[in-house]
Design a protein around this motif. Structure first.
Motif, mmCIF file in Angstrom:
data_model
loop_
_atom_site.group_PDB
_atom_site.id
_atom_site.type_symbol
_atom_site.label_atom_id
_atom_site.label_comp_id
_atom_site.label_asym_id
_atom_site.label_seq_id
_atom_site.Cartn_x
_atom_site.Cartn_y
_atom_site.Cartn_z
ATOM 1 N N ALA A 183 0.828 -1.222 0.000
ATOM 2 C CA ALA A 183 0.000 0.000 0.000
ATOM 3 C C ALA A 183 0.850 1.255 0.000
ATOM 4 O O ALA A 183 0.438 2.307 -0.527
ATOM 5 N N VAL A 184 2.039 1.194 0.582
ATOM 6 C CA VAL A 184 2.880 2.371 0.664
ATOM 7 C C VAL A 184 3.261 2.884 -0.721
ATOM 8 O O VAL A 184 3.586 4.053 -0.893
ATOM 9 N N PHE A 185 3.204 1.995 -1.719
ATOM 10 C CA PHE A 185 3.574 2.399 -3.082
ATOM 11 C C PHE A 185 2.619 3.455 -3.609
ATOM 12 O O PHE A 185 3.002 4.323 -4.402
ATOM 13 N N HIS A 186 1.347 3.437 -3.150
ATOM 14 C CA HIS A 186 0.357 4.389 -3.647
ATOM 15 C C HIS A 186 0.632 5.795 -3.130
ATOM 16 O O HIS A 186 0.107 6.768 -3.688
ATOM 17 N N LYS A 208 6.701 13.227 0.382
ATOM 18 C CA LYS A 208 5.433 12.713 -0.128
ATOM 19 C C LYS A 208 4.506 12.290 1.010
ATOM 20 O O LYS A 208 3.282 12.486 0.943
ATOM 21 N N LEU A 209 5.065 11.699 2.061
ATOM 22 C CA LEU A 209 4.249 11.278 3.189
ATOM 23 C C LEU A 209 3.690 12.487 3.933
ATOM 24 O O LEU A 209 2.541 12.462 4.409
ATOM 25 N N LEU A 210 4.475 13.577 4.037
ATOM 26 C CA LEU A 210 4.010 14.793 4.709
ATOM 27 C C LEU A 210 2.842 15.428 3.954
ATOM 28 O O LEU A 210 1.957 16.046 4.564
ATOM 29 N N HIS A 211 2.862 15.290 2.632
ATOM 30 C CA HIS A 211 1.812 15.937 1.824
ATOM 31 C C HIS A 211 0.687 14.985 1.421
ATOM 32 O O HIS A 211 -0.144 15.308 0.578
ATOM 33 N N ALA A 212 0.630 13.798 2.038
ATOM 34 C CA ALA A 212 -0.429 12.840 1.701
ATOM 35 C C ALA A 212 -1.753 13.289 2.315
ATOM 36 O O ALA A 212 -1.802 13.935 3.373
ATOM 37 N N MET A 261 -1.109 3.887 6.514
ATOM 38 C CA MET A 261 0.230 4.072 7.081
ATOM 39 C C MET A 261 0.234 4.196 8.594
ATOM 40 O O MET A 261 1.306 4.240 9.213
ATOM 41 N N LYS A 262 -0.937 4.237 9.222
ATOM 42 C CA LYS A 262 -1.004 4.440 10.669
ATOM 43 C C LYS A 262 -0.304 3.333 11.465
ATOM 44 O O LYS A 262 0.344 3.630 12.471
ATOM 45 N N PRO A 263 -0.388 2.071 11.070
ATOM 46 C CA PRO A 263 0.329 1.029 11.840
ATOM 47 C C PRO A 263 1.847 1.239 11.841
ATOM 48 O O PRO A 263 2.545 0.727 12.722
ATOM 49 N N PHE A 264 2.349 1.982 10.862
ATOM 50 C CA PHE A 264 3.807 2.154 10.731
ATOM 51 C C PHE A 264 4.304 3.488 11.284
ATOM 52 O O PHE A 264 5.397 3.562 11.877
ATOM 53 N N PHE A 265 3.507 4.569 11.090
ATOM 54 C CA PHE A 265 3.975 5.901 11.491
ATOM 55 C C PHE A 265 3.158 6.511 12.632
ATOM 56 O O PHE A 265 3.436 7.634 13.038
ATOM 57 N N GLY A 266 2.170 5.784 13.145
ATOM 58 C CA GLY A 266 1.388 6.292 14.257
ATOM 59 C C GLY A 266 0.045 6.837 13.813
ATOM 60 O O GLY A 266 -0.198 7.083 12.632
ATOM 61 N N GLU A 267 -0.857 7.005 14.826
ATOM 62 C CA GLU A 267 -2.200 7.503 14.539
ATOM 63 C C GLU A 267 -2.170 8.930 14.031
ATOM 64 O O GLU A 267 -2.959 9.319 13.187
ATOM 65 N N VAL A 268 -1.217 9.708 14.578
ATOM 66 C CA VAL A 268 -1.128 11.110 14.158
ATOM 67 C C VAL A 268 -0.075 11.224 13.072
ATOM 68 O O VAL A 268 1.074 10.799 13.252
ATOM 69 N N ARG A 269 -0.460 11.799 11.966
ATOM 70 C CA ARG A 269 0.480 11.929 10.855
ATOM 71 C C ARG A 269 1.592 12.894 11.218
ATOM 72 O O ARG A 269 1.348 13.943 11.827
ATOM 73 N N PRO A 270 2.879 12.574 10.888
ATOM 74 C CA PRO A 270 3.997 13.507 11.147
ATOM 75 C C PRO A 270 3.697 14.861 10.516
ATOM 76 O O PRO A 270 3.239 14.940 9.368
ATOM 77 N N ASN A 271 3.972 15.914 11.293
ATOM 78 C CA ASN A 271 3.621 17.253 10.806
ATOM 79 C C ASN A 271 4.812 18.047 10.267
ATOM 80 O O ASN A 271 4.646 19.145 9.754
ATOM 81 N N ASN A 272 6.030 17.531 10.421
ATOM 82 C CA ASN A 272 7.188 18.255 9.864
ATOM 83 C C ASN A 272 8.293 17.270 9.495
ATOM 84 O O ASN A 272 8.324 16.114 9.941
ATOM 85 N N TYR A 273 9.218 17.767 8.711
ATOM 86 C CA TYR A 273 10.321 16.933 8.186
ATOM 87 C C TYR A 273 11.250 16.462 9.302
ATOM 88 O O TYR A 273 11.816 15.362 9.240
#
Length: 888
Positions: A369-372, A451-455, A463-475
């Motif tokens: 799924a990360v490919f999308h 790309k992940l920051l702007h998703a 992506m939540k199981p890998f990067f957490g419930e809260v999306r990263p907000n900065n680089y």
């Protein structure tokens, strides 16, 4: 006006004006036979002049036609071809005819008188083999030049001339001669012959000088050389003048020892050429020495070469061009594969594994799924990461020296695996790691994270199981994480280690400011490479804390590294343990010319090695951590262990300085500058502690596979080859003991039946390093199994006037004392560089249908030529040459 006949013993005089303040008439005494000279009229019109030389009943009569501006030879009665050559010097077209003709008459008459003296009638036979080569010698220029080179000299004259005249100090630069001091003496000799007393010459006079210098006549060149020695122009050379020219020749050839002993060698020449103790020698004496002395051969052992085979071989080796481009390409490809098939299959296998690992991970993440969200950026990063794991594992294998030595010595894998290229393969893998780092880190930092920051929220949901419930907000979130900072630190450490490992940093080849230069060199390379201990620790941590893989069995970094790291760790432990109990005791120390330190040590119990191998040396007084490789120069049969170390960096310089403090000046019968023999010393000298580790395998150790050896060493590169020479010599002695019933007849037979050793060095003092070995071979090798050839490149090649006197001295001293004046050994030294094609041709002629092991150790510049020649001879002759380059 008619001149009167001179009485025997009278001298010529010239009362006419010279026409130039720079020219003076010749006034040397005339001795020997009587001379008569007639002029039928004055110089102002056509005249017929006759000069007659008498010795008992023998005459030489020369008739000249003298006009206002020309002189030509009309007739010669008596004499030989050499007389005609001398008479031709009287011909001139100069405007100052009177003074020049008078001057030349005196010169020619004096030479003719010496020719017709009782001694000179016993002419040298110039058809002999030695004379035929000498007649082509006495060149005054390094390169073959002719009259066409005058245009270049003319241009240089215009640049260098001051007020239309060339100063003596710029003469060497103008004619293109390397040795300015020798050129100065040549200038003086040519000027004396023309009566020039000024220290500068015109372009016309320079042209005369040049034409005489490039004159191909041996007699003309011999006369110039004689004039250089005969500084007072009296036709005789004294011992003092011989000493001066010996010192000059030694200086031009950078032979300091000959320069110091010039007086002794001058006495040797005078003893040879002046047996009657007259106190002087003449031109014919010098000619006799040049033509009859046993000249050294420019090519080795000419007499053993079959001329017919040699000619046939030369015809075979003439390059033939294939006009069909397809056939030409096919032949080149076939030759390439034949020469490099071991490297090809290893590199092909490595590339195939890397490509397969990359493709496997690429396809795997293409289906996730990360490919999308991240697209091909994440597939590229993960594919590169998989190759990084593999390469970080196998890069340790080429530096597991104990393992490689065991595989080389105890298994047959050496037939298919290029163990000699272990260091080069290590470097190739390092390049693969660098490419993997660029792809992996570059794709993550510049593509995946943005790309992940702007998703969108919908895109981020998987992506939540890998990067957490809260999306990263900065680089910065990505960089400060364990995965981020470990990756950044690894990249920085790798860049430092990779940069300092480059040759221009490791060997201090860059002109950097002193403050920065201290951070480079071998020490910097050594310590920076040990940063990889930290890198591997971080690599395992980085591989455990992954963003997109949480299951332990998917975190495969440790799986790749487990076996190689364990193997390398065992290697290091073995080295540390072995170096601890393999203590050595210093037996002898010598500091030789050329900044070479020779150490002779006790052999540790159970220490076994093969000639050609090397050991690592550690000196705790300098650094407890640094280990440096040095070839073993002793043979396995010796009761000691020796190495020769040339100062080439900071560590070797410190080692030399430490041992120099305990050394003493050598006695009269010893070689070397400084020396210390611990076995004979009554004083207890405190020595630095040395540890050794090894031995380790090297290409040179494979010499036992060949019946014939061709060993080539440049400078200090002779060290591993000297060990082979000593081993061959020891086996020669052992074979003689077996024949005499002293040794065991059941001992294993020695394969090598013939060895050729070529040692090329720049400095005369370098021959001190292995003088004992050379003399031992010359003394014990009665059957000439070992053929030794020393080359000193500071000496001009055979036939050059600057080395002619050195060649004469070499022949005389070797014939009388059996010692070469250049090397100080029983082995005669060749001059300049060898012609390597002739060297291999010599071996091929003597050993048809045999395999020859070519072992080279030295500067990189000669590798290509020797490898190419070995391949060329192997393809076009029945002799097969296998080339091996020494490589730590």
């Amino acid at each position: 006006m008619e001149g009167q006949e001179n009485k025997p013993g009278d001298s010529w005089s010239d009362t006419e004006s010279t026409g130039s303040s720079k020219r003076v008439a010749f006034s040397g005494p005339l001795t020997g036979p009587s001379v008569a000279y007639k002029r039928t009229s004055s110089y102002s019109s056509s005249t017929r002049s006759t000069m007659r030389i008498k010795d008992d009943d023998q005459y030489v009569e020369i008739t000249l036609d003298v006009r206002d501006d020309t002189v030509s030879v009309q007739n010669i009665k008596g004499g030989d071809s050499e007389t005609a050559m001398l008479a031709s010097r009287l011909e001139t077209k100069r405007p100052t005819l009177g003074s020049q003709l008078s001057f030349k008459l005196k010169q020619v008459s004096q030479e003719l008188k010496r020719m017709t003296s009782s001694k000179s009638f016993n002419r040298i036979d110039r058809t002999k083999s030695g004379a035929s080569r000498a007649l082509n010698g006495l060149r005054f220029m390094t390169k073959s030049v002719g009259s066409e080179a005058w245009s270049e000299i003319d241009n240089r004259f215009n640049e260098l001339a001051i007020n239309g005249e060339l100063p003596k100090s710029l003469f060497a630069r103008c004619i293109g001669m390397e040795s300015s001091e020798f050129a100065g003496e040549l200038f003086d000799a040519l000027a004396r012959r023309r009566g020039i007393t000024s220290t500068s010459i015109t372009k016309g006079e320079l042209r005369e000088f040049w034409e005489q210098i490039i004159d191909e006549s041996f007699d003309a060149r011999l006369q110039i050389f004689f004039d250089m020695v005969d500084k007072n122009a009296d036709g005789r050379i004294t011992g003092k003048e011989v000493k001066e020219i010996i010192a000059l020749s030694a200086s031009a050839n950078k032979l300091s020892k000959i320069q110091e002993d010039a007086e002794e060698y001058a006495a040797l020449i005078m003893e040879e050429l002046d047996p009657d103790n007259l106190g002087y020698i003449e031109l014919y004496n010098l000619e006799m020495l040049l033509l009859q002395a046993p000249n050294q051969a420019s090519a080795p052992n000419r007499v053993t070469d079959s001329r017919v085979l040699s000619q046939l071989l030369s015809q075979k080796l003439v390059p033939t061009k294939e006009h069909n481009p397809i056939k030409r390409a096919y032949r080149s490809l076939r030759y390439f594969v034949e020469d490099n098939w071991k490297r090809i299959w290893v590199i092909s296998l490595w590339l195939a594994i890397c490509a397969a690992l990359f493709a496997w991970k690429f396809i795997q993440y293409r289906q996730r799924a990360v490919f999308h969200i991240m697209g091909y950026c994440v597939t590229t990063a993960k594919g590169a990461a998989e190759t990084l794991k593999f390469n970080m594992a196998i890069i340790l294998l080429p530096v597991c020296r104990n393992t490689i030595t065991w595989l080389r010595s105890k298994t047959k894998l050496g037939g298919v695996v290029p163990f000699d290229d272990n260091v080069n393969f290590h470097k190739v893998i390092a390049v693969g790691i660098a490419i993997g780092v660029v792809l992996h880190a570059g794709a993550h930092l510049t593509c995946d994270f943005p790309k992940l920051l702007h998703a969108t929220d919908a895109e981020y949901e998987p992506m939540k199981p890998f990067f957490g419930e809260v999306r990263p907000n900065n680089y910065w979130w990505f960089v400060k994480g364990t995965e981020g900072w470990t990756g950044v630190v690894m990249v920085v450490l790798m860049i430092i280690a990779f940069t300092l490992a480059q040759p221009w940093f490791r060997r201090n080849r860059l002109n950097l400011p002193k403050t920065i230069k201290r951070l480079t060199g071998f020490n910097a390379f050594w310590y920076s490479h040990h940063l990889f201990v930290i890198v591997y620790v971080l690599f395992i941590i980085h591989g455990y804390y992954l963003y997109l893989s949480k299951e332990w069995y998917k975190k495969t970094t440790w799986m790749y590294l487990a076996v190689p790291v364990l193997l390398y760790a065992c290697e290091r432990l073995i080295r540390a343990f072995r170096s601890g109990y393999k203590t050595v005791r210093i037996l002898k120390v010598a500091v030789y010319p050329g900044n070479v330190l020779a150490l002779q040590m006790s052999k540790p119990q159970g220490f076994k090695y093969t000639s050609g191998q090397y050991i690592y040396v550690n000196c705790s007084a300098i650094s407890p951590f640094q280990w440096h490789p040095f070839s073993i120069t002793s043979a396995p049969g010796d009761d000691y262990l020796s190495i020769h170390i040339r100062t080439a960096g900071d560590w070797t310089l410190q080692l030399k300085n430490i041992f120099s403090k305990i050394c003493q000046p050598p006695s009269v019968d010893q070689s070397g500058l400084l020396r210390a023999d611990m076995r004979q010393s009554n004083n207890k000298i405190r020595l630095p502690r040395l540890l050794i580790d090894g031995p380790y395998g090297a290409p040179a150790q494979d010499y036992k596979q060949y019946d014939v050896l061709l060993l080539v060493g440049l400078g200090i590169g002779a060290t591993p080859l000297i060990s082979i020479v000593k081993d061959v010599l020891n086996n020669i002695k052992e074979q003689k003991d077996i024949e005499n019933g002293v040794a065991d007849k059941n001992s294993k037979p020695f394969v090598t039946k013939r060895a050729y050793f070529y040692w090329v060095t720049r400095e005369q003092g370098s021959f001190e390093w292995f003088r004992g070995v050379m003399d031992e071979v010359a003394e014990n090798d009665r059957d000439r199994v070992i053929e030794l050839h020393n080359y000193c490149t500071s000496v001009y090649e055979e036939g050059d006037a600057r080395s002619a006197l050195i060649t004469m001295l070499q022949d005389l001293n070797h014939a009388k004392n059996g010692v070469d004046i250049v090397s100080g050994t029983r082995v005669k030294t060749h001059f300049a560089r060898p012609n390597w094609r002739n060297v291999l041709k010599h071996v091929a002629v003597n050993h048809p249908d045999q395999r020859v092991g070519v072992f080279y150790c030295g500067a990189q510049g000669l590798v290509g030529e020797l490898r190419r020649l070995s391949q060329d001879f192997s393809r076009k002759t029945t002799t097969k040459f296998d080339f091996h380059k020494e490589n730590f």
